[in-house]
Design a protein around this motif. Structure first.
Motif, PDB file in Angstrom:
ATOM      1  N   GLN A 134      44.350  37.826  38.653  1.00 40.41           N
ATOM      2  CA  GLN A 134      44.133  36.850  37.508  1.00 40.41           C
ATOM      3  C   GLN A 134      43.228  37.332  36.295  1.00 40.41           C
ATOM      4  OE1 GLN A 134      45.529  33.765  37.307  1.00 40.41           O
ATOM      5  NE2 GLN A 134      46.462  34.629  39.311  1.00 40.41           N
ATOM      6  N   SER A 135      42.556  38.553  36.535  1.00 38.20           N
ATOM      7  CA  SER A 135      41.590  39.251  35.535  1.00 38.20           C
ATOM      8  C   SER A 135      41.884  40.864  35.495  1.00 38.20           C
ATOM      9  CB  SER A 135      40.077  39.052  35.818  1.00 38.20           C
ATOM     10  OG  SER A 135      39.733  37.648  35.787  1.00 38.20           O
ATOM     11  N   PRO A 136      42.551  41.089  34.474  1.00 36.17           N
ATOM     12  CA  PRO A 136      43.044  42.251  34.107  1.00 36.17           C
ATOM     13  C   PRO A 136      41.895  43.601  33.932  1.00 36.17           C
ATOM     14  CG  PRO A 136      43.698  41.156  32.445  1.00 36.17           C
ATOM     15  CD  PRO A 136      43.003  40.221  33.420  1.00 36.17           C
TER      16      PRO A 136
ATOM     17  N   ILE B 199      32.337  48.618  29.619  1.00 36.28           N
ATOM     18  CA  ILE B 199      32.470  47.914  30.641  1.00 36.28           C
ATOM     19  C   ILE B 199      32.293  46.288  30.251  1.00 36.28           C
ATOM     20  CG2 ILE B 199      30.117  48.084  31.409  1.00 36.28           C
ATOM     21  CD1 ILE B 199      31.459  48.185  34.359  1.00 36.28           C
ATOM     22  N   PHE B 200      31.206  46.051  29.298  1.00 36.73           N
ATOM     23  CA  PHE B 200      30.985  44.566  29.071  1.00 36.73           C
ATOM     24  C   PHE B 200      31.986  43.763  28.038  1.00 36.73           C
ATOM     25  CE2 PHE B 200      26.677  46.612  29.780  1.00 36.73           C
ATOM     26  CZ  PHE B 200      26.333  45.671  31.001  1.00 36.73           C
ATOM     27  N   SER B 201      32.911  44.717  27.597  1.00 40.20           N
ATOM     28  CA  SER B 201      34.021  43.953  26.634  1.00 40.20           C
ATOM     29  C   SER B 201      35.185  43.954  27.500  1.00 40.20           C
ATOM     30  CB  SER B 201      34.102  44.994  25.656  1.00 40.20           C
ATOM     31  OG  SER B 201      34.648  46.163  25.932  1.00 40.20           O
ATOM     32  N   GLN B 202      35.181  44.346  28.901  1.00 34.85           N
ATOM     33  CA  GLN B 202      36.563  44.086  29.787  1.00 34.85           C
ATOM     34  C   GLN B 202      36.825  42.712  29.884  1.00 34.85           C
ATOM     35  OE1 GLN B 202      38.499  46.345  31.068  1.00 34.85           O
ATOM     36  NE2 GLN B 202      37.770  48.087  30.145  1.00 34.85           N
ATOM     37  N   PRO B 203      37.866  42.243  29.943  1.00 37.47           N
ATOM     38  CA  PRO B 203      38.194  41.032  30.250  1.00 37.47           C
ATOM     39  C   PRO B 203      37.743  40.265  31.489  1.00 37.47           C
ATOM     40  CG  PRO B 203      40.107  41.916  29.171  1.00 37.47           C
ATOM     41  CD  PRO B 203      38.972  43.221  29.466  1.00 37.47           C
ATOM     42  N   ALA B 204      37.866  41.377  32.562  1.00 37.03           N
ATOM     43  CA  ALA B 204      37.435  41.138  33.857  1.00 37.03           C
ATOM     44  C   ALA B 204      36.267  41.242  34.421  1.00 37.03           C
ATOM     45  CB  ALA B 204      38.498  41.955  34.794  1.00 37.03           C
ATOM     46  N   PHE B 205      35.244  41.911  33.329  1.00 38.20           N
ATOM     47  CA  PHE B 205      33.977  42.018  33.815  1.00 38.20           C
ATOM     48  C   PHE B 205      33.036  40.791  34.390  1.00 38.20           C
ATOM     49  CE2 PHE B 205      29.322  42.707  32.702  1.00 38.20           C
ATOM     50  CZ  PHE B 205      29.161  43.385  33.875  1.00 38.20           C
ATOM     51  N   TRP B 206      33.092  40.034  33.415  1.00 34.49           N
ATOM     52  CA  TRP B 206      32.441  38.554  33.576  1.00 34.49           C
ATOM     53  C   TRP B 206      32.857  37.780  34.756  1.00 34.49           C
ATOM     54  CZ3 TRP B 206      27.464  39.225  32.651  1.00 34.49           C
ATOM     55  CH2 TRP B 206      27.130  40.008  31.707  1.00 34.49           C
ATOM     56  N   PRO B 207      34.244  37.449  34.735  1.00 32.27           N
ATOM     57  CA  PRO B 207      34.654  36.787  35.843  1.00 32.27           C
ATOM     58  C   PRO B 207      34.378  37.544  37.344  1.00 32.27           C
ATOM     59  CG  PRO B 207      36.317  36.708  34.178  1.00 32.27           C
ATOM     60  CD  PRO B 207      35.143  37.865  33.586  1.00 32.27           C
ATOM     61  N   THR B 208      34.427  38.852  37.423  1.00 32.43           N
ATOM     62  CA  THR B 208      34.025  39.660  38.577  1.00 32.43           C
ATOM     63  C   THR B 208      32.713  39.268  38.848  1.00 32.43           C
ATOM     64  OG1 THR B 208      35.697  41.437  37.947  1.00 32.43           O
ATOM     65  CG2 THR B 208      34.094  41.839  39.564  1.00 32.43           C
ATOM     66  N   VAL B 209      31.689  39.698  37.999  1.00 29.57           N
ATOM     67  CA  VAL B 209      30.241  39.302  38.165  1.00 29.57           C
ATOM     68  C   VAL B 209      30.030  38.083  38.702  1.00 29.57           C
ATOM     69  CG1 VAL B 209      28.106  39.183  37.183  1.00 29.57           C
ATOM     70  CG2 VAL B 209      29.610  41.142  36.577  1.00 29.57           C
ATOM     71  N   SER B 210      30.656  36.902  38.082  1.00 23.43           N
ATOM     72  CA  SER B 210      30.373  35.635  38.513  1.00 23.43           C
ATOM     73  C   SER B 210      30.744  35.239  39.819  1.00 23.43           C
ATOM     74  CB  SER B 210      30.724  34.530  37.419  1.00 23.43           C
ATOM     75  OG  SER B 210      32.053  34.408  37.337  1.00 23.43           O
ATOM     76  N   ILE B 211      32.120  35.864  40.183  1.00 25.86           N
ATOM     77  CA  ILE B 211      32.642  35.552  41.411  1.00 25.86           C
ATOM     78  C   ILE B 211      31.992  36.174  42.583  1.00 25.86           C
ATOM     79  CG2 ILE B 211      34.922  35.748  42.984  1.00 25.86           C
ATOM     80  CD1 ILE B 211      36.446  34.667  40.495  1.00 25.86           C
ATOM     81  N   TYR B 212      31.547  37.415  42.322  1.00 26.12           N
ATOM     82  CA  TYR B 212      30.771  37.958  43.247  1.00 26.12           C
ATOM     83  C   TYR B 212      29.243  37.353  43.560  1.00 26.12           C
ATOM     84  CZ  TYR B 212      33.570  42.270  44.284  1.00 26.12           C
ATOM     85  OH  TYR B 212      34.801  43.214  44.725  1.00 26.12           O
ATOM     86  N   LEU B 213      28.898  36.955  42.537  1.00 21.54           N
ATOM     87  CA  LEU B 213      27.564  36.113  42.845  1.00 21.54           C
ATOM     88  C   LEU B 213      27.785  34.942  43.267  1.00 21.54           C
ATOM     89  CD1 LEU B 213      25.760  36.916  39.413  1.00 21.54           C
ATOM     90  CD2 LEU B 213      25.056  37.819  41.497  1.00 21.54           C
ATOM     91  N   MET B 214      28.832  34.388  43.209  1.00 21.24           N
ATOM     92  CA  MET B 214      29.357  33.085  43.621  1.00 21.24           C
ATOM     93  C   MET B 214      29.446  33.246  45.253  1.00 21.24           C
ATOM     94  SD  MET B 214      32.406  30.785  42.349  1.00 21.24           S
ATOM     95  CE  MET B 214      33.158  29.389  43.455  1.00 21.24           C
ATOM     96  N   VAL B 215      30.020  34.444  45.864  1.00 22.74           N
ATOM     97  CA  VAL B 215      30.214  34.572  47.333  1.00 22.74           C
ATOM     98  C   VAL B 215      28.754  34.858  47.459  1.00 22.74           C
ATOM     99  CG1 VAL B 215      31.135  36.130  48.914  1.00 22.74           C
ATOM    100  CG2 VAL B 215      32.614  35.434  46.753  1.00 22.74           C
ATOM    101  N   PHE B 216      28.145  35.787  47.033  1.00 22.52           N
ATOM    102  CA  PHE B 216      26.575  36.002  47.752  1.00 22.52           C
ATOM    103  C   PHE B 216      25.814  34.925  47.673  1.00 22.52           C
ATOM    104  CE2 PHE B 216      22.497  37.196  46.421  1.00 22.52           C
ATOM    105  CZ  PHE B 216      22.042  37.993  47.574  1.00 22.52           C
TER     106      PHE B 216
END
Length: 179
Positions: free
Chosen positions: A40-42, A49-66
């Motif tokens: 879903q997030s390429p 790295i901060f301008s990658q489309p997948a960076f913030w969704p990845t950070v938020s979902i990893y934090l959500m799991v944690f």
């Protein structure tokens, strides 16, 4: 000035009986989202790295799991509360209203905005336990007021019902415009 009472007092929280069930559901949902990240997030080649489309969704979902894992851990380690399934049943019962909404959304293109709004207003008043004729009439009038406000004054574009096609030409145009 208050005195520090220790970490346990600092992190003390009120728990609901269904807390552990909610923690499990939220953790499973978080892990499901984590499994969907690659599709879903390429990640683009090159670039910051901060301008990658997948960076913030990845950070938020990893934090959500944690954090959902921490929530589950704290719920499992806490004393058991009675009434868990009664609380969960309350959550399930609320889904009934999502069903009412879906039935309304599916019936509007067939029967029209005005008839569906009036009928569902009365049905929901009955479902809520109101039985007096005046109250049910008030629900019907409120349905008409809502339709007039949305269609005539706010000019919200809601498709007319298929049943409007059977009306005479002048009345059909009026109903499509205002109801």
């Amino acid at each position: 000035m208050t005195r520090f009472k220790g970490l346990q007092e600092l992190f003390k929280r009120y728990r609901r009986p269904g807390d552990v069930v909610f923690a499990w559901v939220f953790l499973l949902f978080s892990v499901f989202l984590l499994t969907q990240l690659d599709t879903q997030s390429p990640w683009k080649q090159g670039g910051k790295i901060f301008s990658q489309p997948a960076f913030w969704p990845t950070v938020s979902i990893y934090l959500m799991v944690f954090f959902s894992a921490l929530h589950l851990l704290s719920s499992v380690l806490s004393p058991r509360l009675h009434g868990r399934w009664g609380e969960v049943w309350q959550w399930v019962r609320t889904l009934e209203y999502a069903g009412w909404f879906m039935a309304y959304v599916l019936s509007v293109p067939v029967a029209g905005y005005l008839p569906c709004t009036v009928v569902f207003a009365v049905l929901l008043a009955l479902r809520a336990g109101y039985r007096q004729l005046g109250t049910l009439a008030g629900a019907a009038v409120m349905g008409v007021v809502i339709v007039v406000a949305f269609k005539a004054f706010l000019q919200v574009k809601i498709p007319g019902g298929a049943v409007y096609e059977y009306l005479p030409t002048g009345l059909r145009a009026f109903m499509l415009t205002y109801f």
